[in-house]
Write an enzyme that holds these catalytic residues in place. Structure first.
Site, PDB file in Angstrom:
ATOM      1  N   CYS A 266       8.702  12.299  -8.170  1.00  0.00           N
ATOM      2  CA  CYS A 266       9.919  11.482  -7.565  1.00  0.00           C
ATOM      3  C   CYS A 266       9.376  10.193  -6.818  1.00  0.00           C
ATOM      4  O   CYS A 266       9.740   9.236  -6.942  1.00  0.00           O
ATOM      5  CB  CYS A 266      10.763  12.464  -6.967  1.00  0.00           C
ATOM      6  N   CYS A 434      -1.987  -2.263  -4.190  1.00  0.00           N
ATOM      7  CA  CYS A 434      -1.123  -1.286  -4.920  1.00  0.00           C
ATOM      8  C   CYS A 434      -0.220  -0.884  -3.547  1.00  0.00           C
ATOM      9  O   CYS A 434      -0.533  -1.072  -2.478  1.00  0.00           O
ATOM     10  CB  CYS A 434      -1.690  -0.253  -5.660  1.00  0.00           C
TER      11      CYS A 434
END
Lengths: 480, 108
Positions: A266, A434
């Protein structure tokens, strides 16, 4: 008075009052526990030894021992709306009141599941979770409130469950469930709800439930999708039955774990709050049905529910039957004790706080240095080109101004060639970034292995990624 | 033998490997027209997986295929039933079959 000071003062006073309230509530729970208004209250004189149902309790040690028939009048009032249902009735309610259910994972699935179990009057609810409440949980983990941030999820959830129903017992286990503690924790429960978020825990819970001979109601959710099934179900034995129906266990259907690189989470891929809400709620419904002895044809046994919230479709598919050669639930199992599930699945049971280090030191720069490259004209070749390798959705959510998007998931031959061209046609440095600084290293590693050596000293990776950018450079940059 | 019409569905994230398209109808020619060395006209899922790899899968086939089957963690459904109930790789495709490849989820 400055409104900010006033806010701070009020917050402080409220925190003090809450602390006091919490102490009093804890004391009340303790006293009520001593008076045994919860479970034992219902244990009535009707001896089961004369009825046929005792056969099942003796042959299945974990089977609910159901001595209860009478309900006190407050319980009839309180649970009347479900007692009226012929599917539940007084006897069903009595069974719920003496049942013990273990909820493993008190997140997006566990919160709604536990809420409904508490509302339904399940006698004892055990909550297992090692984690604390984080702001990013609140859109889906509906038992946790803003004020619960940084406190343990099991305590936060137990607090709300006790407010929903003070006549039940809530037991908290603030630990990571593992093969060493699992049997002791689960001992005595009649049913387990798998509300975890990782694959090693799913295999651990499956094997545990097979050993304890109790069913596992397994839910999962990711992005807009949800799945649900009941594993390891055994129909109760009756006096005259020679055949006992048994449903498949998780290993019967999924004997091998998926490759680690295919597993989503998630936190990495996102999840719409109501999706685990729906699946967790259905887990509670199946639990209530199971505990009130509804037969296996009506339970999600040997069937898998597949919910797609994007297209709003629900499919119920038939699963294969129990595998007569299953490693854990067959007559000749090869697995007889809980093992090392992280090794088996080649992945961690905790949210990965992986810290890769796969690049030469020279190729790694700090966020502070990237900021200097961008603003101080350190290089005669102009500012660097910043390439963000997070997913498109994450890039749209927040990014360093002027950076380009090239998701790592799609970083293949085509993208390699694009970067090669960029290196040939321009002289700028290229910096990859990132979220946490792992994926960017993987991409730079790929490039170092793929492009001409003469370009290597123009490729960089940002240590710690955007998390460090937020810490070192831009405090307004969202951390997620 | 005319073309075989198959409803091909991807779900649970498996669609990401196939241009994010969850549902499509595909037409398969007789098997020996597609694989010239095949000696029969009927398709089984075994050949269908190869066809999907050749025609729909763009890259990173290891996220879908392992050996001659799908990778662990992908469940194959034939008309809403686990493919193990109908012969797995050896199931012979019928006209208008619905074949679904669904990734199992582990989040919560």
């Amino acid at each position: 008075m400055d409104p900010n000071d006033e806010i701070a003062e009020l917050e402080y006073e409220i925190a003090l009052l809450r602390k006091k309230l919490h102490e009093k509530e804890s004391k009340l729970i303790q006293l009520k526990g001593q008076c045994q208004v919860a479970l034992d209250f219902f244990v009535d004189v009707e001896e089961p030894s004369t009825s046929g149902s005792s056969v099942s309790s003796s042959s299945q040690p974990q089977e609910v021992v159901r001595k209860v028939v009478k309900l006190p009048s407050w319980a009839i009032t309180r649970y009347s709306r479900q007692i009226i249902l012929p599917e539940i009735g007084v006897s069903g309610q009595a069974k719920l009141c003496v049942s013990k259910v273990l909820v493993v994972g008190v997140g997006g699935l566990g919160c709604p599941a536990a809420m409904y179990l508490a509302g339904a009057g399940v006698g004892q609810i055990g909550l297992v979770d090692y984690d604390t409440v984080d702001l990013t949980n609140l859109h889906r983990q509906v038992l946790h409130l803003e004020r619960d941030q940084d406190i343990s999820k099991v305590e936060s959830a137990a607090d709300k469950l006790r407010s929903i129903n003070s006549n039940i017992k809530v037991v908290t286990y603030n630990v990571q469930l593992n093969s060493k503690n699992a049997e002791e924790i689960a001992n005595g429960y009649h049913l387990v709800l798998d509300c975890t978020d990782n694959i090693p825990s799913r295999y651990l819970l499956n094997d545990l439930c097979v050993f304890l001979k109790i069913p596992l109601i397994s839910g999962s959710a990711l992005k807009m999708d949800g799945q649900l099934s009941i594993y390891g179900y055994k129909a109760p034995l009756t006096r005259d039955s020679t055949y006992q129906y048994r449903g498949p266990c998780y290993r019967c259907v999924f004997p091998k774990p998926p490759p680690p690189e295919t597993i989503g989470s998630c936190s990495a891929q996102g999840v719409a709050g109501p999706v685990p809400g729906i699946i967790g709620t259905l887990q509670a419904l199946e639990a209530i049905k199971y505990l009130t002895d509804i037969s296996n044809e009506k339970l999600l046994v040997g069937r898998l529910l597949i919910f797609d919230g994007e297209d709003m479709t629900v499919r119920i598919t038939s699963l294969r039957p129990r595998n007569s050669k299953c490693a854990v639930c067959s007559k000749k199992p090869t697995i007889r004790a809980l093992g090392d599930y992280e090794a088996f699945c080649k992945t961690s049971a905790r949210e990965q706080e992986l810290e890769l280090d796969i690049l030469p030191e020279k190729r790694r720069i700090t966020a502070t240095y990237l900021n200097r490259m961008l603003t101080d004209n350190l290089s005669k070749n102009g500012p660097p080109i910043v390439i963000d390798v997070r997913s498109e959705g994450e890039f749209r959510m927040c990014r360093i101004e002027g950076s380009l998007s090239s998701p790592k998931e799609k970083f293949g031959q085509v993208q390699m060639e694009k970067v090669s061209k960029l290196l040939k046609s321009r002289n700028n440095e290229i910096v990859f970034i990132c979220r946490r600084g792992n994926d960017s290293q993987i991409v730079v590693r790929q490039l170092l292995d793929g492009v001409d050596r003469m370009y290597h000293d123009r490729l960089y990776d940002v240590i710690g990624g955007l998390h460090q950018w937020a810490k070192q450079v831009d405090p307004d940059f969202p951390i997620y | 033998m005319c073309a075989l019409k198959i409803d091909l569905l991807f779900g649970g994230g498996a669609e990401l490997l196939f241009d994010k398209i969850k549902k499509r109808q595909v037409e398969l020619p007789p098997l020996n027209k597609y694989f010239s060395d095949a000696k029969k006209t009927e398709w089984t899922i075994r050949e269908f997986i190869v066809w999907i790899k050749d025609n729909l899968l763009r890259e990173r086939e290891e996220l879908f295929i392992q050996g001659d089957s799908v990778r662990p963690g992908i469940l194959v459904l034939v008309n809403d039933s686990d493919w193990e109930l109908c012969g797995e790789l050896d199931y012979q495709l019928q006209n208008n079959d619905c074949i679904m490849f669904i990734s199992t989820l582990h989040g919560g």
